[in-house]
Design a protein around this motif. Structure first.
Motif, PDB file in Angstrom:
ATOM      1  N   GLY B  84     -56.469 -62.229 -18.231  1.00  0.00           N
ATOM      2  CA  GLY B  84     -55.002 -62.246 -18.195  1.00  0.00           C
ATOM      3  C   GLY B  84     -54.468 -61.529 -16.966  1.00  0.00           C
ATOM      4  O   GLY B  84     -54.970 -60.472 -16.586  1.00  0.00           O
ATOM      5  N   VAL B  85     -53.450 -62.129 -16.363  1.00  0.00           N
ATOM      6  CA  VAL B  85     -52.807 -61.505 -15.196  1.00  0.00           C
ATOM      7  C   VAL B  85     -51.297 -61.572 -15.386  1.00  0.00           C
ATOM      8  O   VAL B  85     -50.748 -62.657 -15.568  1.00  0.00           O
ATOM      9  CB  VAL B  85     -53.197 -62.247 -13.890  1.00  0.00           C
ATOM     10  N   ALA B 147     -55.392 -56.422  -8.361  1.00  0.00           N
ATOM     11  CA  ALA B 147     -56.343 -55.701  -9.224  1.00  0.00           C
ATOM     12  C   ALA B 147     -56.548 -56.450 -10.542  1.00  0.00           C
ATOM     13  O   ALA B 147     -57.671 -56.521 -11.060  1.00  0.00           O
ATOM     14  CB  ALA B 147     -55.844 -54.290  -9.489  1.00  0.00           C
ATOM     15  N   LEU B 148     -55.467 -57.025 -11.074  1.00  0.00           N
ATOM     16  CA  LEU B 148     -55.596 -57.793 -12.321  1.00  0.00           C
ATOM     17  C   LEU B 148     -56.463 -59.030 -12.101  1.00  0.00           C
ATOM     18  O   LEU B 148     -57.286 -59.380 -12.943  1.00  0.00           O
ATOM     19  CB  LEU B 148     -54.205 -58.192 -12.839  1.00  0.00           C
ATOM     20  N   LEU B 149     -56.255 -59.681 -10.967  1.00  0.00           N
ATOM     21  CA  LEU B 149     -57.083 -60.865 -10.655  1.00  0.00           C
ATOM     22  C   LEU B 149     -58.540 -60.443 -10.422  1.00  0.00           C
ATOM     23  O   LEU B 149     -59.465 -61.138 -10.851  1.00  0.00           O
ATOM     24  CB  LEU B 149     -56.537 -61.574  -9.417  1.00  0.00           C
ATOM     25  N   ALA B 150     -58.707 -59.310  -9.756  1.00  0.00           N
ATOM     26  CA  ALA B 150     -60.069 -58.805  -9.523  1.00  0.00           C
ATOM     27  C   ALA B 150     -60.739 -58.496 -10.862  1.00  0.00           C
ATOM     28  O   ALA B 150     -61.940 -58.725 -11.035  1.00  0.00           O
ATOM     29  CB  ALA B 150     -60.016 -57.564  -8.646  1.00  0.00           C
ATOM     30  N   VAL B 152     -60.282 -60.029 -13.638  1.00  0.00           N
ATOM     31  CA  VAL B 152     -60.697 -61.317 -14.203  1.00  0.00           C
ATOM     32  C   VAL B 152     -61.994 -61.782 -13.536  1.00  0.00           C
ATOM     33  O   VAL B 152     -62.933 -62.224 -14.205  1.00  0.00           O
ATOM     34  CB  VAL B 152     -59.570 -62.358 -13.975  1.00  0.00           C
ATOM     35  N   GLU B 153     -62.040 -61.645 -12.227  1.00  0.00           N
ATOM     36  CA  GLU B 153     -63.234 -62.118 -11.492  1.00  0.00           C
ATOM     37  C   GLU B 153     -64.453 -61.247 -11.789  1.00  0.00           C
ATOM     38  O   GLU B 153     -65.565 -61.749 -11.879  1.00  0.00           O
ATOM     39  CB  GLU B 153     -62.962 -62.131  -9.987  1.00  0.00           C
ATOM     40  N   ALA B 154     -64.221 -59.955 -11.926  1.00  0.00           N
ATOM     41  CA  ALA B 154     -65.346 -59.031 -12.155  1.00  0.00           C
ATOM     42  C   ALA B 154     -66.053 -59.323 -13.474  1.00  0.00           C
ATOM     43  O   ALA B 154     -67.244 -59.061 -13.619  1.00  0.00           O
ATOM     44  CB  ALA B 154     -64.844 -57.595 -12.135  1.00  0.00           C
ATOM     45  N   SER B 155     -65.310 -59.867 -14.428  1.00  0.00           N
ATOM     46  CA  SER B 155     -65.938 -60.136 -15.733  1.00  0.00           C
ATOM     47  C   SER B 155     -66.283 -61.622 -15.884  1.00  0.00           C
ATOM     48  O   SER B 155     -66.659 -62.053 -16.974  1.00  0.00           O
ATOM     49  CB  SER B 155     -65.026 -59.654 -16.860  1.00  0.00           C
ATOM     50  N   HIS B 156     -66.141 -62.374 -14.793  1.00  0.00           N
ATOM     51  CA  HIS B 156     -66.521 -63.792 -14.759  1.00  0.00           C
ATOM     52  C   HIS B 156     -65.944 -64.597 -15.915  1.00  0.00           C
ATOM     53  O   HIS B 156     -66.683 -65.263 -16.649  1.00  0.00           O
ATOM     54  CB  HIS B 156     -68.051 -63.935 -14.709  1.00  0.00           C
ATOM     55  N   LYS B 157     -64.621 -64.522 -16.073  1.00  0.00           N
ATOM     56  CA  LYS B 157     -63.961 -65.308 -17.131  1.00  0.00           C
ATOM     57  C   LYS B 157     -63.908 -66.768 -16.698  1.00  0.00           C
ATOM     58  O   LYS B 157     -63.833 -67.060 -15.500  1.00  0.00           O
ATOM     59  CB  LYS B 157     -62.512 -64.823 -17.339  1.00  0.00           C
ATOM     60  N   ASN B 158     -63.911 -67.653 -17.706  1.00  0.00           N
ATOM     61  CA  ASN B 158     -63.740 -69.059 -17.304  1.00  0.00           C
ATOM     62  C   ASN B 158     -62.405 -69.632 -17.777  1.00  0.00           C
ATOM     63  O   ASN B 158     -62.171 -70.827 -17.691  1.00  0.00           O
ATOM     64  CB  ASN B 158     -64.926 -69.929 -17.741  1.00  0.00           C
ATOM     65  N   PHE B 159     -61.547 -68.760 -18.276  1.00  0.00           N
ATOM     66  CA  PHE B 159     -60.185 -69.189 -18.616  1.00  0.00           C
ATOM     67  C   PHE B 159     -59.224 -68.066 -18.233  1.00  0.00           C
ATOM     68  O   PHE B 159     -59.381 -66.935 -18.678  1.00  0.00           O
ATOM     69  CB  PHE B 159     -60.099 -69.497 -20.113  1.00  0.00           C
ATOM     70  N   ILE B 160     -58.258 -68.405 -17.387  1.00  0.00           N
ATOM     71  CA  ILE B 160     -57.315 -67.379 -16.935  1.00  0.00           C
ATOM     72  C   ILE B 160     -55.897 -67.794 -17.292  1.00  0.00           C
ATOM     73  O   ILE B 160     -55.496 -68.943 -17.099  1.00  0.00           O
ATOM     74  CB  ILE B 160     -57.370 -67.190 -15.399  1.00  0.00           C
TER      75      ILE B 160
END
Lengths: 284, 217
Positions: B84-85, B147-150, B152-160
């Protein structure tokens, strides 16, 4: 599951953010647990005093005036045959008068035509005897021929025993009450903390954090606060006892193992309090 | 991936959605635009199971949301799949940027070392290096969103889900955020983009408008 390093960073973060709340709840815990410590100390020492009274109990057996002196040695043999008898000492009339004069002055028996003091035996035991044992023993002795009375300071033993029993009961009640207060204190502190962290909780739940992730720091905080407060309480008591010297008796302090178990129980109570305070915030 | 089937939802007497149906397919990039108070945030809250619809059903990865919600464990697992962002998703005020970025990975079960490594990599992509040890209150708005987008990327989500990621940002910063989203889309991530404006000009597969409790192309 949260890792220890995260836990310690969370604790220090919480402490920095909520200094007054943390210090306040810690001091409340410390004062409450200090009360428990003092009750415990009093109870242990009264019980110890009671045991030492029983251990040093001496039985005085007074002989009838009409009992012949020639029978005294047989009488002593009879007394020595009782169980656990350490020694039997005879005190003659003259010796009794001397002891009395030594204690109260030479004038104490002045003016009396004859020495009114009875002959007596003093008995002591290897093992500590309970009040019931001493009663039974006194009952057996009084039925022996030539015995006028038996005295072992029963009223003192009963007094010490009553104080000990009363203190134990009060201690159990107050101890239970105080543990409940510790529980409530931790629950309330954590509830207040959780309210200040509501935004954080919401975010963590949105990210899928489970109850253990949310709960763990609070459980640990409850545990460590109570353990440290309990330990500090004892350190305060031990320090104070070192500053005061008791000449008439030596104060008994619980053993390190007992204190460690006590700290553990306090910690567990703090942990349960931590859970109670936070549980309503755990719903996903 | 997500399907709304004739969903009704009201806040008290205020009707938000009436007979709302739409499908968000896996790997798609969908923009939903609408004015303030049109129900965009409510849509997110329904997707993540914070709210329950008054009628109809929501399906997430083939499972009815009512079923998912019946088990706290399954609801948590579903939420762990979502990045989530913006909107209801924000940074934690008393954690540094690096800790915030690593948080989602940590909750997803990464070891502290792996979460930190992944967070550092993601922070690098979003040029957050200079503010890693800063707290969210002292960094800029664009850095907060980065930072919020990072995270999401750091935890390798496949739905944002992104809620107004460029609202209030200057054109350059907004372009940077949109470019990162487009890059994520290319790596196969499903994106639901909610905005009061028009949304990014390039990248999305579908543009929907939310109005009067319904979605229109």
């Amino acid at each position: 599951m949260i890792r220890p390093q995260r836990f310690f960073s969370q604790i220090s973060r919480h402490f920095r953010r909520e200094k007054r709340l943390s210090v306040g709840s810690f001091l409340v815990l410390l004062i409450i647990l200090l009360l428990v410590d003092m009750f415990w100390l009093a109870s242990v020492n009264i019980s110890n005093q009671y045991q030492s009274v029983l251990k040093t109990a001496k039985v005085e057996i007074y002989i009838e005036d009409t009992f012949a002196d020639s029978l005294l040695s047989f009488f002593k043999i009879t007394l020595l045959q009782f169980e656990d008898v350490a020694y039997v000492d005879f005190t003659s009339r003259e010796e009794a008068a001397r002891i009395l004069q030594n204690e109260f002055g030479p004038m104490i028996l002045e003016g009396l035509e004859a020495n009114p003091l009875p002959r007596s035996y003093t008995m002591s035991f290897y093992k500590s005897k309970s009040l019931a044992d001493l009663d039974m023993f006194a009952h057996q002795i009084i039925n022996l021929e030539g015995v006028s009375s038996v005295d072992f300071g029963r009223e003192w033993i009963v007094k010490v025993e009553n104080i000990g029993t009363g203190l134990k009961r009060i201690g159990l009640f107050v101890g239970g009450l105080i543990l409940f207060v510790v529980l409530l204190t931790m629950a309330n502190t954590n509830r207040l903390t959780a309210r200040t962290k509501l935004q954080e909780f919401t975010q963590l739940k949105l990210l899928g954090a489970g109850p253990s992730y949310l709960l763990y720091p609070f459980l640990m905080e409850g545990f460590f606060s109570a353990v440290i407060a309990a330990g500090t309480g004892w350190l305060v008591i031990i320090y104070l006892l070192e500053q005061v010297s008791f000449t008439s008796f030596s104060l008994v302090v619980p053993t390190n193992t007992e204190i460690a178990i006590y700290c553990g129980v306090a910690g567990l109570t703090g942990m349960i309090g931590g859970y109670l305070g936070i549980r309503r915030f755990l719903r996903p | 991936m997500i399907e709304f089937e004739k969903v009704h939802f009201s806040h008290g007497h205020q009707k938000i959605f009436s007979n709302l149906s739409f499908v968000l397919e896996r790997g798609k990039y969908v923009v939903i635009s609408g004015p303030a108070r049109s129900g965009k945030t409510t849509l997110i809250q329904l997707i993540i199971g914070q709210y329950e619809p008054d009628g109809g059903e929501i399906y997430v990865i083939g499972e009815a949301m009512s079923e998912v919600k019946s088990s706290p464990r399954r609801l948590r697992e579903w939420r762990r799949k979502i990045g989530g962002v913006g909107g209801i998703y924000s940074l934690l005020a008393d954690r540094t940027v690096l800790e915030n970025v690593a948080l989602s990975a940590e909750i997803a079960g990464y070891s502290p070392h792996a979460a930190r490594k992944s967070a550092l990599e993601a922070c690098g992509k979003y040029r957050l290096g200079p503010v890693l040890s800063h707290y969210p209150s002292i960094i800029s708005e664009v850095e907060r969103r980065a930072a919020l987008l990072a995270r999401v990327e750091a935890s390798h989500k496949n739905f944002i889900i992104v809620d107004g990621p460029t609202d209030g940002l200057d054109a350059k910063s907004a372009r940077f955020i949109n470019e990162r989203l487009a890059a994520l889309r290319l790596s196969g991530i499903t994106i639901l983009y909610l905005t009061t404006g028009e949304g990014p000009q390039s990248g999305p597969d579908t543009y929907l408008k939310i109005r009067g409790g319904a979605l229109n192309i």
